[in-house]
Write a protein that holds these residues in place. Structure first.
Motif, mmCIF file in Angstrom:
data_model
loop_
_atom_site.group_PDB
_atom_site.id
_atom_site.type_symbol
_atom_site.label_atom_id
_atom_site.label_comp_id
_atom_site.label_asym_id
_atom_site.label_seq_id
_atom_site.Cartn_x
_atom_site.Cartn_y
_atom_site.Cartn_z
ATOM 1 N N GLU A 209 -52.870 13.692 -26.143
ATOM 2 C CA GLU A 209 -52.969 12.444 -26.897
ATOM 3 C C GLU A 209 -54.391 11.904 -26.878
ATOM 4 O O GLU A 209 -54.872 11.336 -27.862
ATOM 5 C CB GLU A 209 -52.004 11.405 -26.323
ATOM 6 C CG GLU A 209 -50.530 11.756 -26.518
ATOM 7 C CD GLU A 209 -50.171 11.972 -27.980
ATOM 8 O OE1 GLU A 209 -50.619 11.160 -28.819
ATOM 9 O OE2 GLU A 209 -49.459 12.951 -28.280
ATOM 10 N N GLU A 210 -55.085 12.108 -25.770
ATOM 11 C CA GLU A 210 -56.474 11.656 -25.679
ATOM 12 C C GLU A 210 -57.364 12.410 -26.673
ATOM 13 O O GLU A 210 -58.230 11.820 -27.328
ATOM 14 C CB GLU A 210 -57.011 11.863 -24.260
ATOM 15 C CG GLU A 210 -56.361 10.986 -23.197
ATOM 16 C CD GLU A 210 -55.010 11.507 -22.748
ATOM 17 O OE1 GLU A 210 -54.317 10.763 -22.027
ATOM 18 O OE2 GLU A 210 -54.646 12.649 -23.117
ATOM 19 N N GLU A 211 -57.126 13.730 -26.796
ATOM 20 C CA GLU A 211 -57.914 14.535 -27.729
ATOM 21 C C GLU A 211 -57.607 14.141 -29.176
ATOM 22 O O GLU A 211 -58.510 14.057 -30.013
ATOM 23 C CB GLU A 211 -57.615 16.020 -27.505
ATOM 24 C CG GLU A 211 -58.221 16.976 -28.529
ATOM 25 C CD GLU A 211 -59.736 16.968 -28.562
ATOM 26 O OE1 GLU A 211 -60.291 17.564 -29.507
ATOM 27 O OE2 GLU A 211 -60.367 16.386 -27.665
ATOM 28 N N LYS A 212 -56.342 13.893 -29.478
ATOM 29 C CA LYS A 212 -55.981 13.458 -30.831
ATOM 30 C C LYS A 212 -56.672 12.143 -31.182
ATOM 31 O O LYS A 212 -57.196 11.986 -32.288
ATOM 32 C CB LYS A 212 -54.459 13.303 -30.947
ATOM 33 C CG LYS A 212 -53.686 14.597 -30.891
ATOM 34 C CD LYS A 212 -52.185 14.325 -30.991
ATOM 35 C CE LYS A 212 -51.364 15.595 -30.886
ATOM 36 N NZ LYS A 212 -49.912 15.334 -30.959
ATOM 37 N N GLN A 213 -56.685 11.210 -30.240
ATOM 38 C CA GLN A 213 -57.312 9.915 -30.503
ATOM 39 C C GLN A 213 -58.818 10.065 -30.683
ATOM 40 O O GLN A 213 -59.426 9.355 -31.508
ATOM 41 C CB GLN A 213 -57.008 8.937 -29.361
ATOM 42 C CG GLN A 213 -57.393 7.502 -29.663
ATOM 43 C CD GLN A 213 -56.679 6.960 -30.888
ATOM 44 O OE1 GLN A 213 -55.450 7.047 -31.005
ATOM 45 N NE2 GLN A 213 -57.447 6.400 -31.825
ATOM 46 N N ARG A 214 -59.420 11.005 -29.956
ATOM 47 C CA ARG A 214 -60.850 11.240 -30.116
ATOM 48 C C ARG A 214 -61.170 11.681 -31.541
ATOM 49 O O ARG A 214 -62.149 11.209 -32.161
ATOM 50 C CB ARG A 214 -61.317 12.314 -29.129
ATOM 51 C CG ARG A 214 -62.826 12.592 -29.192
ATOM 52 C CD ARG A 214 -63.202 13.819 -28.381
ATOM 53 N NE ARG A 214 -62.720 15.046 -28.992
ATOM 54 C CZ ARG A 214 -63.319 15.669 -30.011
ATOM 55 N NH1 ARG A 214 -64.431 15.162 -30.538
ATOM 56 N NH2 ARG A 214 -62.820 16.783 -30.505
ATOM 57 N N LEU A 307 -61.641 17.779 -42.612
ATOM 58 C CA LEU A 307 -60.636 18.180 -41.630
ATOM 59 C C LEU A 307 -61.289 18.321 -40.267
ATOM 60 O O LEU A 307 -62.306 19.001 -40.123
ATOM 61 C CB LEU A 307 -60.008 19.516 -42.026
ATOM 62 C CG LEU A 307 -59.146 20.207 -40.955
ATOM 63 C CD1 LEU A 307 -57.866 19.410 -40.719
ATOM 64 C CD2 LEU A 307 -58.831 21.649 -41.352
ATOM 65 N N LEU A 308 -60.711 17.664 -39.267
ATOM 66 C CA LEU A 308 -61.101 17.863 -37.870
ATOM 67 C C LEU A 308 -59.879 18.334 -37.099
ATOM 68 O O LEU A 308 -58.788 17.770 -37.245
ATOM 69 C CB LEU A 308 -61.657 16.574 -37.269
ATOM 70 C CG LEU A 308 -62.952 16.019 -37.880
ATOM 71 C CD1 LEU A 308 -63.399 14.768 -37.131
ATOM 72 C CD2 LEU A 308 -64.059 17.067 -37.875
ATOM 73 N N ILE A 309 -60.068 19.351 -36.287
ATOM 74 C CA ILE A 309 -58.952 19.951 -35.554
ATOM 75 C C ILE A 309 -59.075 19.610 -34.077
ATOM 76 O O ILE A 309 -60.076 19.956 -33.437
ATOM 77 C CB ILE A 309 -58.964 21.482 -35.723
ATOM 78 C CG1 ILE A 309 -58.916 21.850 -37.218
ATOM 79 C CG2 ILE A 309 -57.797 22.113 -34.983
ATOM 80 C CD1 ILE A 309 -59.157 23.321 -37.477
ATOM 81 N N PRO A 310 -58.082 18.934 -33.509
ATOM 82 C CA PRO A 310 -58.127 18.646 -32.065
ATOM 83 C C PRO A 310 -58.184 19.940 -31.258
ATOM 84 O O PRO A 310 -57.525 20.924 -31.603
ATOM 85 C CB PRO A 310 -56.811 17.899 -31.820
ATOM 86 C CG PRO A 310 -56.404 17.360 -33.150
ATOM 87 C CD PRO A 310 -56.884 18.368 -34.153
ATOM 88 N N GLU A 311 -58.978 19.940 -30.225
ATOM 89 C CA GLU A 311 -59.102 21.136 -29.392
ATOM 90 C C GLU A 311 -57.860 21.296 -28.519
ATOM 91 O O GLU A 311 -57.327 20.322 -27.986
ATOM 92 C CB GLU A 311 -60.343 21.035 -28.516
ATOM 93 C CG GLU A 311 -61.648 21.092 -29.308
ATOM 94 C CD GLU A 311 -62.864 21.075 -28.409
ATOM 95 O OE1 GLU A 311 -62.681 21.197 -27.170
ATOM 96 O OE2 GLU A 311 -63.985 20.949 -28.927
ATOM 97 N N ILE A 312 -57.419 22.530 -28.421
ATOM 98 C CA ILE A 312 -56.255 22.855 -27.584
ATOM 99 C C ILE A 312 -56.768 23.331 -26.229
ATOM 100 O O ILE A 312 -57.588 24.255 -26.156
ATOM 101 C CB ILE A 312 -55.395 23.955 -28.239
ATOM 102 C CG1 ILE A 312 -55.030 23.598 -29.688
ATOM 103 C CG2 ILE A 312 -54.147 24.213 -27.398
ATOM 104 C CD1 ILE A 312 -54.174 22.375 -29.812
ATOM 105 N N SER A 313 -56.278 22.726 -25.172
ATOM 106 C CA SER A 313 -56.753 23.089 -23.843
ATOM 107 C C SER A 313 -56.185 24.435 -23.408
ATOM 108 O O SER A 313 -55.131 24.873 -23.885
ATOM 109 C CB SER A 313 -56.344 22.015 -22.824
ATOM 110 O OG SER A 313 -54.934 22.011 -22.653
ATOM 111 N N GLU A 314 -56.864 25.097 -22.505
ATOM 112 C CA GLU A 314 -56.377 26.358 -21.957
ATOM 113 C C GLU A 314 -55.047 26.172 -21.246
ATOM 114 O O GLU A 314 -54.185 27.047 -21.263
ATOM 115 C CB GLU A 314 -57.415 26.942 -20.993
ATOM 116 C CG GLU A 314 -58.608 27.578 -21.678
ATOM 117 C CD GLU A 314 -58.217 28.737 -22.577
ATOM 118 O OE1 GLU A 314 -57.342 29.534 -22.179
ATOM 119 O OE2 GLU A 314 -58.779 28.839 -23.684
#
Length: 472
Positions: A209-214, A307-314
């Motif tokens: 959720e933090e990455e999406k908000q960023r 388009l910006l894509i939220p980063e997916i963590s490992e």
């Protein structure tokens, strides 16, 4: 080989688009005049010489020869293709394009430029650089390359639009399908190749959720800079958008309608905006977007997006793989079936409610013919035995979206067989529809040849054309 009956989707890459056609025209050829026999008017044309004239379009001898060379360069067999067949096909394309203009089936320059830019980007990525691309296609500079590509694409898009209009309302009834099939002698019925039914269970790793908000905050900042500081949406898209399909042209998607195959969320926002308005950030399966409507023309609109894509963590990726491993083991242990697991655990809404069963995007049938399968899909299942479940497979989204992971199973396997009306109804329906469409196109062609100015050079009048170009 009758060019009138070659599948259009196989012809277009050879005869129209850039990956084989871009041959240099005779720009410095001398001019002559062609008389329009319908009204006596005379038109200047370049000569190297003239093979035919169809309406407003001139076909040069060099066009035919270069098309043949281009076919060979693409690896196509040309042994059975004659000069006359190629000329006939080029004349068909020009008649479609000529009539499209007469019927006001126009394509905008923005649409053509967007297509050309996408092709140039693809070429550069394949060849290595703009300089290498220009050298390969023997073009002096990018502008001349782009100009020729524009003309090629415009003719192609006009031709496609006209062909689509001819067949858009054609349908076949179940009775027509039945009659089509049973009029084929039993010993001449089509043979369908070996086919597979494939099911999959998909897990889509989620960003935090933090990455999406960023990402949302960053898009809001870009929107604010454009609206308050008069920054360019076009430039922002080139700098920041993660959509490979539109980034290089400033996020532009021209000529979008409600029928354009974009995801629903994207179209809903695009058609809720006024001209010049920029949306708030919104989410689709690809990431987060902002949209600006550049131009509204009736039911069409030109839109730009970023388009910006939220980063997916490992960690999220490891969790998705671990969950699939667990689901796979539970299926193997008999705790539930593959279909039940797909309905309960898969993240792919397009397949989960059908037990994970994949649908062929060409006809929405559940079967995939081995010889016609998408190579990426074939490579994923080619080593699977019947009943076996694959280990988790990573699949990256070619459109720039986040990766997904899946386990796969071959649900059914069908050997090569002669067409059966009950089992192969969808394929037979396609063949019946294609025959009906071909008849409609043939009728349209015959009528419009009579109503259009056609000139065939005397050297080509011995050709045995499939259409009555000589109006005999």
């Amino acid at each position: 080989m009758n060019l009138n009956f070659i599948d259009k989707h196989r012809l277009l890459p050879f005869l129209a688009v850039v990956f084989g056609l871009l041959a240099t025209r005779a720009q410095d050829a001398p001019e002559t005049q062609v008389t329009n026999e319908s009204d006596g008017s005379r038109t200047k044309v370049k000569v190297d010489g003239i093979a035919a004239v169809v309406g407003d379009y001139v076909i040069l001898d060099s066009d035919i020869e270069k098309t043949l060379i281009d076919l060979r360069s693409q690896g196509a067999s040309t042994e059975d293709i004659t000069h006359c067949q190629l000329l006939g096909k080029l004349m068909e394309d020009r008649l479609y394009a000529h009539q499209a203009v007469q019927d006001s089936l126009l394509v905008s320059d923005d649409q053509v430029n967007a297509q050309s830019d996408a092709q140039i980007n693809e070429l550069v990525s394949r060849i290595g650089s703009i300089e290498k691309m220009l050298k390969y296609y023997k073009k002096p500079d990018l502008e001349s390359f782009r100009k020729e590509l524009f003309e090629i694409n415009k003719l192609r898009m006009l031709s496609e639009k006209m062909q689509s209009k001819i067949v858009e309302d054609i349908e076949v009834t179940p009775e027509e399908v039945r009659q089509f099939f049973f009029k084929i002698p039993e010993d001449q019925r089509p043979v369908f190749g070996a086919e597979l039914e494939i099911a999959q269970i998909v897990k889509q790793p989620k960003a935090s959720e933090e990455e999406k908000q960023r990402v949302i905050d960053r898009l809001k900042g870009i929107k604010q800079d454009i609206e308050e500081n008069d920054a360019s949406f076009n430039v922002k898209a080139i700098l920041y958008s993660q959509d490979p399909g539109s980034k290089s042209r400033g996020g532009l998607y021209p000529g979008m309608t409600k029928e354009t195959p974009f995801v629903k969320e994207f179209k809903d926002v695009a058609f809720s905006l006024q001209e010049g308005e920029i949306s708030e950030p919104f989410e689709t399966m690809f990431g987060y977007h902002i949209i600006k409507v550049e131009k509204i023309r009736g039911q069409e609109r030109d839109v730009r997006h970023i388009l910006l894509i939220p980063e997916i963590s490992e960690e999220a990726i490891k969790d998705a793989v671990k969950e699939l491993d667990t689901i796979r083991q539970h299926i193997l242990d008999g705790k539930y079936t593959f279909a039940d697991a797909a309905r309960n655990f898969s993240d792919e809404k397009e397949t989960k409610f059908d037990g994970g069963l994949l649908r062929n995007p060409i006809n929405f049938d559940s079967r995939f013919e081995l010889t016609k399968m998408d190579p990426a899909l074939y490579n994923q299942v080619r080593d699977l035995k019947d009943g076996e479940i694959s280990k988790p497979i990573r699949e990256d989204d070619p459109r720039g979206g986040p990766p997904k992971f899946k386990i796969m199973k071959i649900s059914n396997r069908y050997d090569e067989h002669v067409a059966d009306f009950a089992k192969d109804y969808i394929k037979i329906q396609e063949l019946a529809l294609r025959e009906k469409q071909l008849k409609a196109i043939k009728k349209w062609m015959a009528e419009h040849i009579q109503d259009t100015y056609i000139h065939v050079d005397p050297e080509n009048k011995d050709c045995n054309f499939a259409n009555n170009w000589l109006k005999e």
